[in-house]
Design a protein around this motif. Sequence first.
Motif, PDB file in Angstrom:
ATOM      1  N   UNK A  58     -48.377  79.734  64.949  1.00 57.66           N
ATOM      2  CA  UNK A  58     -47.016  80.031  64.482  1.00 57.66           C
ATOM      3  C   UNK A  58     -46.086  80.221  65.682  1.00 57.66           C
ATOM      4  N   UNK A  59     -44.866  79.688  65.601  1.00 58.87           N
ATOM      5  CA  UNK A  59     -43.938  79.879  66.722  1.00 58.87           C
ATOM      6  C   UNK A  59     -43.533  81.353  66.886  1.00 58.87           C
ATOM      7  N   UNK A  60     -43.648  81.843  68.098  1.00 61.64           N
ATOM      8  CA  UNK A  60     -43.193  83.209  68.408  1.00 61.64           C
ATOM      9  C   UNK A  60     -42.494  83.173  69.767  1.00 61.64           C
ATOM     10  N   UNK A  61     -41.718  84.222  70.022  1.00 66.28           N
ATOM     11  CA  UNK A  61     -41.067  84.334  71.320  1.00 66.28           C
ATOM     12  C   UNK A  61     -42.029  85.027  72.268  1.00 66.28           C
TER      13      UNK A  61
ATOM     14  N   UNK B  80     -42.854  87.027  57.522  1.00 67.18           N
ATOM     15  CA  UNK B  80     -43.225  85.701  57.033  1.00 67.18           C
ATOM     16  C   UNK B  80     -44.212  85.810  55.866  1.00 67.18           C
ATOM     17  N   UNK B  84     -43.472  84.341  52.098  1.00 62.96           N
ATOM     18  CA  UNK B  84     -44.311  83.336  51.441  1.00 62.96           C
ATOM     19  C   UNK B  84     -45.113  83.893  50.274  1.00 62.96           C
ATOM     20  N   UNK B 105     -36.888  82.215  62.266  1.00 57.90           N
ATOM     21  CA  UNK B 105     -38.305  82.033  61.920  1.00 57.90           C
ATOM     22  C   UNK B 105     -39.267  82.671  62.935  1.00 57.90           C
ATOM     23  N   UNK B 107     -38.888  85.218  64.827  1.00 58.75           N
ATOM     24  CA  UNK B 107     -38.877  86.678  64.689  1.00 58.75           C
ATOM     25  C   UNK B 107     -39.634  87.089  63.424  1.00 58.75           C
ATOM     26  N   UNK B 109     -42.075  85.642  62.142  1.00 61.88           N
ATOM     27  CA  UNK B 109     -43.518  85.469  62.345  1.00 61.88           C
ATOM     28  C   UNK B 109     -44.151  86.694  62.995  1.00 61.88           C
ATOM     29  N   UNK B 110     -43.373  87.538  63.638  1.00 66.41           N
ATOM     30  CA  UNK B 110     -43.921  88.717  64.314  1.00 66.41           C
ATOM     31  C   UNK B 110     -43.453  90.026  63.684  1.00 66.41           C
TER      32      UNK B 110
END
Lengths: 162, 292
Positions: A58-61, B80, B84, B105, B107, B109-110
Amino acid sequence: MSELHTVRVTVNGTVYERQVEARMLLSDFIRHELGLTGTHVGCEHGVCGACTVLFDGEPVRSCLMFAVQADGHEIMTVEGLAPEGEMHPLQEAFHEAHALQCGFCTPGFLMTLKPFVETHPNPTDEEIRKAISGNLCRCTGYQHIIEAVKLAIKKIHHSDAA
Amino acid sequence: MKPPAFKYLAPTTVDEAVAYLAEYGYDAKPLAGGQSLIPTMNFRLAQPAVLVDLNRVQELSYIRPAEDGGVLIGAMTRHVQVERSDLVAQRLPLLHETVPFIAHPQIRNRGTYGGSISHADPAAELPAITVAHRGRVQLRSTRGSRWVPAEEFFLGLFTTALEPDEMVVEIALPALPPRTGWAFDEFSRRHGDFALVGVAAAVTLSAQGRVDEVRLVFMGVGDRPMTSAAAPAVLVGQEPSDEALEEAAQRAAQEDIDPFGDVHASAAFRRHLASVLAKRVLTRAVERAQAR
């Protein structure tokens, strides 16, 4: 305070083990410890998206994570998109559609978009814009990037038509 | 910039985590998704001596049906996952509609539910939604656990009912009552930026189509989620006519919020936006309630 922690992490399929301070950001770990300088560091506070990598897919910073947190996890950086000397369809599309000028933001865009183009065979412009909303580009005005996303999707999902 | 040095602890259970918080007290900060805390540390605005990283506490990551028809969300559940979740989409349509507005997106995800409400940014979506849903927050420490209604959890700017040795472990969000419509909307300068103003609405109609209950909660226009007192005062017992909704929105934006001005927008403009958005979400909520 200079206590060191062991980080064992898989990056682009290779397992690396390093001793790091807890405060080392994942972005700095990738660049300075592993020498993978394709991941760019822009704002270091989660606004620009240049440092985006895939963390367990998953894309993260990477500037908003500590390297110690990646222990036991899997990372993909822009270097992992395609074998040496080759380009991923997304990279080809960026090249062909003139989706970059200075290129600083490009690795972040590519890593944000990799899972998106793989899972969206027919996105709307709105969906593409939302997908890249967390990445800033100061050169292109985004229009060419959106064209590149469409071209990449054509290459990946509709290769007969390409 | 780079964060200052800190002691890093990575518990794998809640018991272990709260033991660390009890041991280090004010010196310790729990690290959830890190999407607010780490930038703050990168700027050295926050310099916690000890970070208790909750990312390996698996037991805090879940979305479960509650017996009352609502949903229980573990504090380390990422945005996320909420976005979902079919269970959230079915049971908590207001939350489901709101999550895509949270940042970007990467952000989502975490970032975590528990982290967002513990940070208590008055311009963030989840504090307002938790209040709008009449949610409750479960806090744990080595002293035990307690439930705090969302309305009493948010005390002010970045300030919550959490004691230094406590952490959020679960959020309970009850289902909306029957014949209830919902809506969320916000205005930001760019998609994913912190909104200038956001508003959540839940409107319950009687069998005769009059307004039984109204929840109207603003974000970004006060030091915490601001619940409107004027909207229910205007609307309860009334037909939800366009004029009544307009009056409710106007009065809420005059009486119930405390907007500030900055480089992005003046206080007067934020108040104007609040009235426009309030009218919009009330209207949509009523339409949805009528359709149910």
